[in-house]
Design an enzyme around this catalytic site. Structure first.
Site, PDB file in Angstrom:
ATOM      1  N   LYS A 111       0.927  -1.119  -0.219  1.00  0.00           N
ATOM      2  CA  LYS A 111      -0.076  -0.066   0.022  1.00  0.00           C
ATOM      3  C   LYS A 111       1.041   1.375  -0.095  1.00  0.00           C
ATOM      4  CE  LYS A 111      -4.283  -1.931   0.466  1.00  0.00           C
ATOM      5  NZ  LYS A 111      -5.045  -2.327  -0.568  1.00  0.00           N
ATOM      6  N   LYS A 194      -3.144 -11.270  -7.671  1.00  0.00           N
ATOM      7  CA  LYS A 194      -4.243 -12.051  -7.436  1.00  0.00           C
ATOM      8  C   LYS A 194      -5.548 -11.250  -7.621  1.00  0.00           C
ATOM      9  CE  LYS A 194      -5.796 -10.410  -2.868  1.00  0.00           C
ATOM     10  NZ  LYS A 194      -7.145  -9.844  -3.260  1.00  0.00           N
ATOM     11  N   LYS A 197     -10.929  -6.995  -5.077  1.00  0.00           N
ATOM     12  CA  LYS A 197     -12.279  -5.963  -5.632  1.00  0.00           C
ATOM     13  C   LYS A 197     -11.834  -4.718  -5.964  1.00  0.00           C
ATOM     14  CE  LYS A 197     -14.107  -7.801  -1.559  1.00  0.00           C
ATOM     15  NZ  LYS A 197     -13.358  -7.066  -0.415  1.00  0.00           N
TER      16      LYS A 197
HETATM   17  P1  ATP Z   1      -9.856  -5.544  -1.496  1.00  0.00           P
HETATM   18  O1  ATP Z   1      -9.132  -5.210  -2.846  1.00  0.00           O
HETATM   19  O2  ATP Z   1     -10.461  -4.591  -1.121  1.00  0.00           O
HETATM   20  O3  ATP Z   1      -8.746  -5.976  -0.498  1.00  0.00           O
HETATM   21  P2  ATP Z   1     -10.229  -8.445  -1.714  1.00  0.00           P
HETATM   22  O4  ATP Z   1     -10.719  -8.784  -2.894  1.00  0.00           O
HETATM   23  O5  ATP Z   1      -8.685  -8.473  -1.482  1.00  0.00           O
HETATM   24  O6  ATP Z   1     -10.518  -6.883  -1.810  1.00  0.00           O
HETATM   25  P3  ATP Z   1     -10.896  -8.855   0.833  1.00  0.00           P
HETATM   26  O7  ATP Z   1     -12.120  -8.374   1.481  1.00  0.00           O
HETATM   27  O8  ATP Z   1      -9.563  -8.229   1.213  1.00  0.00           O
HETATM   28  O9  ATP Z   1     -10.967  -9.042  -0.561  1.00  0.00           O
HETATM   29  O10 ATP Z   1     -10.615 -10.482   1.367  1.00  0.00           O
HETATM   30  C1  ATP Z   1     -11.737 -11.368   1.774  1.00  0.00           C
HETATM   31  C2  ATP Z   1     -11.281 -12.765   1.573  1.00  0.00           C
HETATM   32  O11 ATP Z   1     -11.203 -13.281   0.276  1.00  0.00           O
HETATM   33  C3  ATP Z   1      -9.798 -13.150   2.427  1.00  0.00           C
HETATM   34  O12 ATP Z   1     -10.106 -14.380   3.157  1.00  0.00           O
HETATM   35  C4  ATP Z   1      -9.148 -13.290   1.160  1.00  0.00           C
HETATM   36  O13 ATP Z   1      -7.999 -14.074   1.604  1.00  0.00           O
HETATM   37  C5  ATP Z   1     -10.054 -13.956   0.248  1.00  0.00           C
HETATM   38  N1  ATP Z   1      -9.551 -13.275  -1.106  1.00  0.00           N
HETATM   39  C6  ATP Z   1      -9.456 -12.371  -1.621  1.00  0.00           C
HETATM   40  N2  ATP Z   1      -8.906 -12.160  -2.902  1.00  0.00           N
HETATM   41  C7  ATP Z   1      -8.439 -13.625  -3.138  1.00  0.00           C
HETATM   42  C8  ATP Z   1      -8.037 -14.355  -4.173  1.00  0.00           C
HETATM   43  N3  ATP Z   1      -7.477 -13.752  -5.469  1.00  0.00           N
HETATM   44  N4  ATP Z   1      -7.550 -15.755  -4.178  1.00  0.00           N
HETATM   45  C9  ATP Z   1      -8.011 -16.434  -2.798  1.00  0.00           C
HETATM   46  N5  ATP Z   1      -8.623 -15.733  -1.831  1.00  0.00           N
HETATM   47  C10 ATP Z   1      -8.898 -14.282  -1.972  1.00  0.00           C
HETATM   48 MG    MG Z   2      -7.745  -7.845   0.278  1.00  0.00          MG
END
Ligand code: ATP
Ligand code: MG
Length: 332
Positions: A111, A194, A197
């Protein structure tokens, strides 16, 4: 029954990474464990959403949890900010979290690199709030994706440090959980990293996406010029597409495209459309349920209220005991 806790930030729609990394396990765990699944609205404040966006995103995650099959009668489904005890435990844990260890966290360093103008203290202490989320219910198992592994390690450190400081075994040490042996990392469509969102609409397949947008996104997914040598090693973007197919495709399809890659006859256009079709089949029933629940305000209100009450019951017991352990005692 073991206590299970996990949450998802309210930063947008859920995607295949959230599903296969986290929610799929939530659903499998909810019968045999005492599960707490929450919407991490406080965690999403690090990026300063507008009030309107914040509320809308919380609703989206709530709707999508339910559409995926989380049963609010069975699991405790709640919104993080509905449980103020979490913020109180976060304050206590912050007293034993050190600058050096927080600065070394990979997600923090990322970040700092990607949003240098918004390196706020909330971002730095994110793993402390996450520890509070988990140990407030004295959880043992935390179903999460691979990206959360380091945060879980910090949760154990903070819990253990509290225990050590007050010479107690009050908090159990939680571990990350996945039904397969390894934690899952679902790749994005941009060839690196990865699925997320908040990494841009085009690099993630959302559970809300219709057939048309899934095909469009898959068409643009990054590949390379194609294999030129028999059995050559796959570059990352191509390996990522194979990883995506493994989540939604059949054994036969996977084998077919593996062979086609290995003998250099693969056509990426066909490959990507085959993956898109499998994704559509997977997402469509969930998407339909999302559309059904989306406008059922009464049901959402009922679920959120019931969850808040159940979560507070567990959290306030912990906070009462923690106050006692720390020595915060009443004179009256
Ligand atoms: P942001 O971009 O806002 O961080 P995010 O997509 O990373 O959103 P989080 O809310 O941070 O989602 O994570 C929610 C859950 O989803 C966590 O358990 C995280 O490990 C899982 N997760 C998020 N992205 C992945 C991914 N690409 N593969 C596997 N697990 C994921
Ligand atoms: Mg995340």
């Amino acid at each position: 029954m073991d206590i299970v806790v996990s949450g998802i930030r309210s930063t947008g729609n859920l995607h295949l990474g959230n599903y296969f990394g986290a929610v799929k396990n939530f659903i499998k765990m909810q019968q045999e464990n005492n599960c707490y699944f929450f919407i991490a609205d406080l965690h999403s404040l690090t990026t300063h959403p507008t009030p309107q966006d914040l509320h809308q995103s919380v609703k989206q995650v709530l709707v999508e949890y339910l559409a995926c099959g989380i049963d609010p009668e069975n699991s405790t489904v709640y919104i993080q900010s509905d449980v103020p005890e979490i913020s109180q435990l976060y304050l206590f844990l912050n007293m034993n979290a050190y600058l050096g260890e927080l600065e070394r966290v990979t997600s923090f360093k990322d970040k700092v690199r990607t949003q240098p103008n918004n390196v706020n203290a909330g971002l730095l202490t994110y793993p402390v709030l996450m520890a509070a989320d988990i140990i407030i219910h004295k959880a043992l198992k935390v179903p999460v994706g691979k990206d959360q592994e380091q945060h879980l390690e910090m949760t154990r450190n903070f819990a253990q440090r509290f225990n050590h400081l007050y010479q107690t075994e009050y908090f159990p040490l939680p571990t990350s959980f996945n039904f397969g042996e390894n934690l899952v990392k679902v790749p994005g469509l941009d060839g690196a990293g990865k699925m997320s969102k908040s990494n841009g609409e085009q690099t993630a397949i959302f559970l809300r996406d219709d057939a048309d947008s899934i095909r469009k996104k898959m068409k643009k997914a990054v590949t390379d010029a194609g294999p030129t040598d028999i059995n050559q090693v796959k570059p990352e973007p191509v390996q990522n597409l194979f990883d995506l197919l493994k989540l939604v495709g059949t054994e036969d399809m996977i084998q077919h495209f593996e062979n086609a890659y290995n003998n250099c006859s693969i056509r990426y256009g066909d490959f990507k459309m085959a993956i898109a079709d499998q994704m559509i089949q997977f997402v469509e029933p969930i998407r339909q349920r999302i559309l059904d629940i989306d406008n059922d305000h009464d049901y959402l209100a009922k679920v959120a209220k019931m969850g808040a009450e159940k979560a507070r019951e567990s959290a306030s017991k912990t906070i009462k005991e923690v106050n006692e352990i720390i020595g915060i005692r009443k004179f009256y």
